[in-house]
Structure formats: structure tokens, C-alpha cells
Enzyme design. Structure first.
Site, PDB file in Angstrom:
ATOM      1  N   GLY A 173       0.837  -1.182   0.000  1.00  0.00           N
ATOM      2  CA  GLY A 173       0.000   0.000   0.000  1.00  0.00           C
ATOM      3  C   GLY A 173       0.879   1.241   0.000  1.00  0.00           C
ATOM      4  O   GLY A 173       1.757   1.375   0.850  1.00  0.00           O
ATOM      5  N   VAL A 203       3.889  -1.415   3.565  1.00  0.00           N
ATOM      6  CA  VAL A 203       3.381  -0.055   3.425  1.00  0.00           C
ATOM      7  C   VAL A 203       4.531   0.868   3.043  1.00  0.00           C
ATOM      8  O   VAL A 203       5.607   0.807   3.636  1.00  0.00           O
ATOM      9  CB  VAL A 203       2.726   0.450   4.729  1.00  0.00           C
ATOM     10  CG1 VAL A 203       2.392   1.942   4.621  1.00  0.00           C
ATOM     11  CG2 VAL A 203       1.471  -0.351   5.050  1.00  0.00           C
ATOM     12  N   LYS A 204       4.294   1.690   2.042  1.00  0.00           N
ATOM     13  CA  LYS A 204       5.248   2.732   1.668  1.00  0.00           C
ATOM     14  C   LYS A 204       4.671   4.070   2.092  1.00  0.00           C
ATOM     15  O   LYS A 204       3.551   4.427   1.701  1.00  0.00           O
ATOM     16  CB  LYS A 204       5.496   2.716   0.153  1.00  0.00           C
ATOM     17  CG  LYS A 204       6.407   3.853  -0.319  1.00  0.00           C
ATOM     18  CD  LYS A 204       6.615   3.792  -1.826  1.00  0.00           C
ATOM     19  CE  LYS A 204       7.470   4.957  -2.325  1.00  0.00           C
ATOM     20  NZ  LYS A 204       7.717   4.896  -3.783  1.00  0.00           N
ATOM     21  N   THR A 205       5.414   4.797   2.897  1.00  0.00           N
ATOM     22  CA  THR A 205       4.934   6.093   3.360  1.00  0.00           C
ATOM     23  C   THR A 205       6.117   7.038   3.491  1.00  0.00           C
ATOM     24  O   THR A 205       7.225   6.724   3.050  1.00  0.00           O
ATOM     25  CB  THR A 205       4.144   5.957   4.667  1.00  0.00           C
ATOM     26  OG1 THR A 205       3.432   7.168   4.915  1.00  0.00           O
ATOM     27  CG2 THR A 205       5.042   5.632   5.848  1.00  0.00           C
TER      28      THR A 205
END
Length: 291
Positions: A173, A203-205
Site C-alpha cells: 500500500g 506499506v510505503k509512506t
């Protein structure tokens, strides 16, 4: 539905306390997954360090031939051997990335328009394309907020997880940031948790003040985006702080391929992430390799 009238901010993030579920497998949140999922995640995250240096060059799907991405064959292909994983679109993968590369692929699996932002009614690609391309993960955007087409992006992520899990393909995501979106721990913590709660395996944030809480509260690995181009030493400091605050690696693009010496930069990033060297040591390595 939860009662929102007395929703209280999280306070007990267990900072400094080891994840109790990571004893059996080196990837956070993956201990109970099937063999195929674990195998693909192990291609992305180094089993010795539990971390990954992903090279993102999917920008062209909405931005076109921006600086550093004019010629993928000249600017990106020479970097492949130094990355742990490649994040790109299916068009670039088929047309330009050598088929004999052994690097795992995180496939950009949604597509939108170039109008305004990347958040415009993105649609999901066919799962069969991901299978044909033998990818190790699928990346899908998620954006939250009134102006962000939240329902569409959540639906895309949920659908991607439904389809990909049938074939043991992990989903990453990717938390979006629009011009009107907050860029703080509250926003990134919420977006990251929504990704994980809807089944994302990665998760990439973005890194931010209070990032240690974002990483601690996300039950799956968090990798940070590099964002806008920074001076090389600052980019290495970003990597170092993110990993020290709980990130499982980086998914960088512009801070690598727009560097004055991209091959040297990705090797310096790799050393900071996997070897734990300081930003100062990483910058010295960058300078040495740039000669």
C-alpha cells in the site's frame, strides 16, 4: 461501526519493545503467511537484515519523462544490480528491463490520469498481468481525505489484496500525499494502518516527526519514500533516521536517479540501510565511489 464521539489518540506504542510476532520470520507481520508469500517477501527483504532498498522509477506513469527518467535503459538499468527490488510499471518492465535480471519486481498495479494529481480515479490492472510478469509484489496507491478519492483508492487496495492473495503475491500500500493533505504522523499513521488493516503486506509512506509511532503502530513493514530530491548527505540522513525509527528500508527514486552520481548514491543508501553506517560514513562512501 466504532463510535467516533470518544475516539482517543493512541498513546501506548510500545516503543523500544520488540515485535513479539517476528521470532519465526524476518519480515514483520508475515509469520503466519503461506510459503509463497514468505518466499516473495524474502526476495524483497534481505533475510539477514530484514530490510530492503527498493528503487522506484514508476514516476513516468503520470509525469512522463521527468529528469533522470528520460532514458530508462541509460539511467536506470545500470542501477539494477545495486537495488534489492525494482518498483516500476508493466510497460517499462516489458520494454526496457532485461528479462534476465534476478531482482524482484514490485509492480505498479494501479493507473490514473496525469490531470492534477495521481489520485484521480485510479483503476487496478488485471491480476493475470502480475502473474505473467512473475512479480514479487503489487503496489497500489491509497489516499485518505475528502479531496483524495479515498473510497476509490481503498476499494482498489482491497480488491488487489483479494486477487493477489489467491496467488500468494504480496501487496504494498502506497500512501499518497496531495497538496491539501497533512504530512504529519497523524496522517501517515492513519494511512499506514488503513493499508495494513485492509490486507497490505508492506506499506510505503513518508518519514516525518514522530515516525517511530507510525512504524510501531503498523503491523507490517514500512518502507519510506524518498520524496523530492535532497542533497545527497540529507538523503542519507533521511535513510538513517527512518531505519533507526523503525522503517524496514527505503523505496527511493529521485534521490537516487537524480543524484550527481546515481551508482554511487544507491550503494551509499544500501550501506546505510543494511550495514547501519552513519550518514557521514555514507556520504564519504558516496564521494569515494563518485571519483
Amino acid at each position: 461501526m466504532a463510535d467516533l464521539d470518544d475516539l482517543r489518540e493512541g498513546v501506548n506504542f510500545g516503543l523500544g519493545v520488540a515485535d513479539t510476532q517476528r521470532r519465526s520470520f524476518h519480515v514483520k507481520g508475515a509469520g503466519n503467511l503461506a510459503w509463497g508469500m514468505k518466499d516473495r517477501l524474502s526476495r524483497i527483504f534481505n533475510p539477514k537484515t530484514g530490510k530492503a532498498v527498493m528503487l522506484a522509477f514508476d514516476h513516468g506513469f503520470i509525469m512522463g519523462p521527468t529528469s533522470g527518467l528520460e532514458r530508462i535503459d541509460l539511467n536506470i538499468v545500470p542501477l539494477i544490480e545495486y537495488a534489492d527490488c525494482l518498483m516500476c510499471t508493466r510497460g517499462i518492465l516489458r520494454s526496457t528491463i532485461p528479462a534476465d535480471t534476478t531482482k524482484p519486481i514490485c509492480l505498479r498495479s494501479d493507473a490514473g490520469t496525469s490531470v492534477l494529481t495521481e489520485l484521480n480515479d485510479n483503476v487496478l490492472i488485471d491480476i493475470e498481468d502480475a502473474i505473467r510478469l512473475n512479480v514479487s509484489a503489487m503496489a497500489v496507491m491509497l489516499a485518505i481525505g475528502e479531496e483524495a478519492h479515498e473510497a476509490q483508492t481503498v476499494a482498489n487496495l482491497y480488491r488487489a489484496v483479494d486477487l493477489a492473495s489467491r496467488y500468494d503475491i504480496p501487496v504494498m500500500g502506497v500512501t499518497a500525499v496531495g497538496k491539501q493533505m497533512a504530512r504529519d504522523a497523524r496522517y501517515f499513521g492513519l494511512a499506514s494502518r488503513i493499508c495494513a488493516e485492509n490486507g497490505a503486506n508492506i506499506v510505503k509512506t513518508y518519514y516525518c516527526e514522530g515516525f517511530e509511532k507510525v512504524a510501531a503502530a503498523c503491523p507490517v513493514p514500512v518502507v519510506i519514500a524518498g520524496g523530492k530530491k535532497l542533497p545527497e548527505k540529507e538523503a542519507l540522513e533521511l535513510c538513517y533516521k527512518a531505519v533507526n525509527d523503525g522503517a524496514a528500508g527505503v523505496d527511493m527514486g529521485r534521490n537516487v536517479f537524480q543524484s550527481s552520481s546515481p551508482v554511487a548514491m544507491i550503494q551509499a543508501v544500501h550501506a546505510v540501510v543494511h550495514q547501519g553506517i552513519t550518514p557521514e560514513q555514507g556520504y564519504e562512501l558516496f564521494l569515494d565511489l563518485s571519483k
